[in-house]
Design a protein around this motif. Structure first.
Motif, PDB file in Angstrom:
ATOM      1  N   TRP A 151      17.768  19.755 -42.509  1.00 24.84           N
ATOM      2  CA  TRP A 151      16.396  19.631 -41.978  1.00 24.84           C
ATOM      3  C   TRP A 151      15.873  20.821 -41.255  1.00 24.84           C
ATOM      4  N   PHE A 152      14.594  20.904 -41.820  1.00 27.35           N
ATOM      5  CA  PHE A 152      13.884  21.884 -40.909  1.00 27.35           C
ATOM      6  C   PHE A 152      12.601  21.372 -40.418  1.00 27.35           C
ATOM      7  N   TRP A 153      12.592  21.748 -39.003  1.00 32.08           N
ATOM      8  CA  TRP A 153      11.449  21.513 -38.210  1.00 32.08           C
ATOM      9  C   TRP A 153      10.540  22.778 -38.226  1.00 32.08           C
ATOM     10  N   GLU A 154       9.187  22.469 -38.737  1.00 31.12           N
ATOM     11  CA  GLU A 154       8.374  23.587 -38.735  1.00 31.12           C
ATOM     12  C   GLU A 154       7.023  22.838 -38.884  1.00 31.12           C
ATOM     13  N   ASN A 155       5.934  23.488 -38.276  1.00 27.89           N
ATOM     14  CA  ASN A 155       4.511  23.170 -37.906  1.00 27.89           C
ATOM     15  C   ASN A 155       4.617  21.779 -37.699  1.00 27.89           C
ATOM     16  N   ASN A 156       5.447  21.329 -36.842  1.00 28.00           N
ATOM     17  CA  ASN A 156       5.179  19.780 -36.369  1.00 28.00           C
ATOM     18  C   ASN A 156       5.631  18.831 -37.553  1.00 28.00           C
ATOM     19  N   GLN A 157       6.633  19.098 -38.462  1.00 25.20           N
ATOM     20  CA  GLN A 157       6.820  18.309 -39.494  1.00 25.20           C
ATOM     21  C   GLN A 157       8.324  18.553 -39.644  1.00 25.20           C
ATOM     22  N   LEU A 158       9.003  17.616 -40.232  1.00 19.48           N
ATOM     23  CA  LEU A 158      10.275  17.638 -40.561  1.00 19.48           C
ATOM     24  C   LEU A 158      10.393  17.592 -42.140  1.00 19.48           C
ATOM     25  N   SER A 159      11.067  18.804 -42.619  1.00 19.11           N
ATOM     26  CA  SER A 159      11.222  18.826 -44.083  1.00 19.11           C
ATOM     27  C   SER A 159      12.833  18.788 -44.194  1.00 19.11           C
ATOM     28  N   LEU A 160      13.107  17.835 -45.239  1.00 17.90           N
ATOM     29  CA  LEU A 160      14.428  17.401 -45.609  1.00 17.90           C
ATOM     30  C   LEU A 160      14.853  18.150 -47.018  1.00 17.90           C
ATOM     31  N   TYR A 161      16.262  18.513 -47.070  1.00 21.28           N
ATOM     32  CA  TYR A 161      16.498  19.209 -48.340  1.00 21.28           C
ATOM     33  C   TYR A 161      17.961  18.626 -48.426  1.00 21.28           C
ATOM     34  N   GLY A 162      18.143  18.261 -49.864  1.00 22.20           N
ATOM     35  CA  GLY A 162      19.702  17.749 -50.204  1.00 22.20           C
ATOM     36  C   GLY A 162      20.351  18.539 -51.230  1.00 22.20           C
ATOM     37  N   LEU A 163      21.473  18.805 -51.057  1.00 24.44           N
ATOM     38  CA  LEU A 163      22.084  19.280 -51.871  1.00 24.44           C
ATOM     39  C   LEU A 163      22.630  18.533 -53.161  1.00 24.44           C
ATOM     40  N   ASN A 164      22.120  19.057 -54.614  1.00 24.29           N
ATOM     41  CA  ASN A 164      22.270  18.437 -55.533  1.00 24.29           C
ATOM     42  C   ASN A 164      22.704  19.415 -56.710  1.00 24.29           C
ATOM     43  N   ASN A 165      23.973  19.543 -57.298  1.00 25.39           N
ATOM     44  CA  ASN A 165      24.432  20.347 -58.284  1.00 25.39           C
ATOM     45  C   ASN A 165      24.201  21.764 -57.694  1.00 25.39           C
ATOM     46  N   ASP A 166      24.724  22.052 -56.508  1.00 26.92           N
ATOM     47  CA  ASP A 166      24.711  23.423 -55.943  1.00 26.92           C
ATOM     48  C   ASP A 166      23.384  23.880 -55.606  1.00 26.92           C
ATOM     49  N   ASN A 167      22.399  23.288 -55.720  1.00 21.55           N
ATOM     50  CA  ASN A 167      21.272  23.666 -55.352  1.00 21.55           C
ATOM     51  C   ASN A 167      20.298  22.615 -54.406  1.00 21.55           C
ATOM     52  N   TYR A 168      19.716  23.161 -53.374  1.00 15.40           N
ATOM     53  CA  TYR A 168      18.909  22.353 -52.589  1.00 15.40           C
ATOM     54  C   TYR A 168      17.462  21.677 -53.113  1.00 15.40           C
ATOM     55  N   GLU A 169      17.420  20.417 -53.002  1.00 19.97           N
ATOM     56  CA  GLU A 169      16.105  19.857 -53.667  1.00 19.97           C
ATOM     57  C   GLU A 169      15.465  19.125 -52.483  1.00 19.97           C
ATOM     58  N   PRO A 170      14.080  19.218 -52.453  1.00 18.86           N
ATOM     59  CA  PRO A 170      13.116  18.629 -51.214  1.00 18.86           C
ATOM     60  C   PRO A 170      13.449  17.057 -51.453  1.00 18.86           C
ATOM     61  N   ILE A 171      13.742  16.215 -50.089  1.00 15.82           N
ATOM     62  CA  ILE A 171      13.982  14.908 -50.424  1.00 15.82           C
ATOM     63  C   ILE A 171      12.725  13.921 -49.493  1.00 15.82           C
ATOM     64  N   THR A 172      12.460  13.187 -49.513  1.00 13.52           N
ATOM     65  CA  THR A 172      11.552  12.725 -48.487  1.00 13.52           C
ATOM     66  C   THR A 172      12.279  11.547 -47.548  1.00 13.52           C
ATOM     67  N   GLN A 173      13.581  11.307 -48.104  1.00 12.77           N
ATOM     68  CA  GLN A 173      14.398  10.344 -47.182  1.00 12.77           C
ATOM     69  C   GLN A 173      15.790  10.816 -47.188  1.00 12.77           C
ATOM     70  N   SER A 174      16.495  10.780 -45.996  1.00 10.83           N
ATOM     71  CA  SER A 174      17.836  11.178 -45.907  1.00 10.83           C
ATOM     72  C   SER A 174      18.667  10.398 -46.652  1.00 10.83           C
ATOM     73  N   THR A 175      19.538  11.021 -47.734  1.00 13.73           N
ATOM     74  CA  THR A 175      20.743  10.187 -48.403  1.00 13.73           C
ATOM     75  C   THR A 175      21.877   9.853 -47.342  1.00 13.73           C
ATOM     76  N   LEU A 176      21.983  10.850 -46.182  1.00 11.58           N
ATOM     77  CA  LEU A 176      23.026  10.327 -45.398  1.00 11.58           C
ATOM     78  C   LEU A 176      22.785   9.295 -44.541  1.00 11.58           C
ATOM     79  N   LEU A 177      21.458   9.179 -44.035  1.00 14.17           N
ATOM     80  CA  LEU A 177      20.673   8.084 -43.128  1.00 14.17           C
ATOM     81  C   LEU A 177      19.733   7.529 -43.793  1.00 14.17           C
TER      82      LEU A 177
END
Length: 197
Positions: free
Chosen positions: A141-167
């Motif tokens: 999760w990256f906090w930048e410009n007052n926003q939280l951007s989430l990335y999930g690891l999928n097949n050895d690459n990160y993809e932007p996600i809107t919701q945490s798969t862990l939580l």
């Protein structure tokens, strides 16, 4: 003569500096040793590049509030976790060394944390996700410009996600709204009300 008391303290903002040139792992370790006693300095190494980062007050405030609310959520929801903060992830064979701002094992301890959080006040020069990919951290999760951007690891690459798969039950918009509140007490109250609905 009476000593003067400073009524204002100057805090430095977060700054990033990419060291020109290519550096071997051994050269990186020497530079790291030379700067080991510099307070508030973080060094990132990736594929021969070295980046220095100073930790400003705003950076530290944001990472602490995000961590506080997230840990509060995990406790309220009865989710077992192990907080490991900014523990260094480093491996010569992966050609990477860095420290996330916050990191967590969700459930039990594994080879590497499941979740890493990074607060970016200034943009960096080193690929933000590549270093995490080397250690197969499930979510970043990256906090930048007052926003939280989430990335999930999928097949050895990160993809932007809107919701945490862990939580998956965590309301990310609620979390962001509460992080931005001026009072930590009000933020906690609002966050608690939101997660109990």
């Amino acid at each position: 003569m009476t000593p003067q008391i400073l009524d204002k303290f100057t805090t430095l903002p977060e700054q990033r500096f990419l060291l020109p040139g290519y550096y071997t792992w051994e050269e990186f370790e020497k530079i790291e040793a030379l700067t080991a006693d510099a307070p508030g300095l973080r060094i990132i190494y990736l594929d021969g590049c070295i980046e220095f980062m100073t930790l400003g007050e705003k950076h530290e405030m944001l990472k602490t509030i995000i961590g506080f609310l997230l840990e509060f959520y995990l406790c309220e929801m009865g989710i077992n976790f192990i907080p490991v903060g900014s523990s260094t992830r480093r491996a010569k064979e992966k050609s990477a060394s860095f420290e996330p701002d916050e990191s967590y094992y969700i459930g039990e301890k594994k080879e590497h944390p499941d979740l890493a959080i990074e607060v970016n006040i200034t943009s960096g020069s080193i690929d933000k996700l590549e270093k995490y990919k080397r250690f197969k951290i499930t979510e970043v999760w990256f906090w930048e410009n007052n926003q939280l951007s989430l990335y999930g690891l999928n097949n050895d690459n990160y993809e932007p996600i809107t919701q945490s798969t862990l939580l998956p039950e965590l309301d990310i918009n609620l979390l962001v709204r509460c992080v931005l509140m001026s009072s930590i007490i009000e933020a906690r109250t609002e966050f608690l009300k939101g997660i109990r609905q």
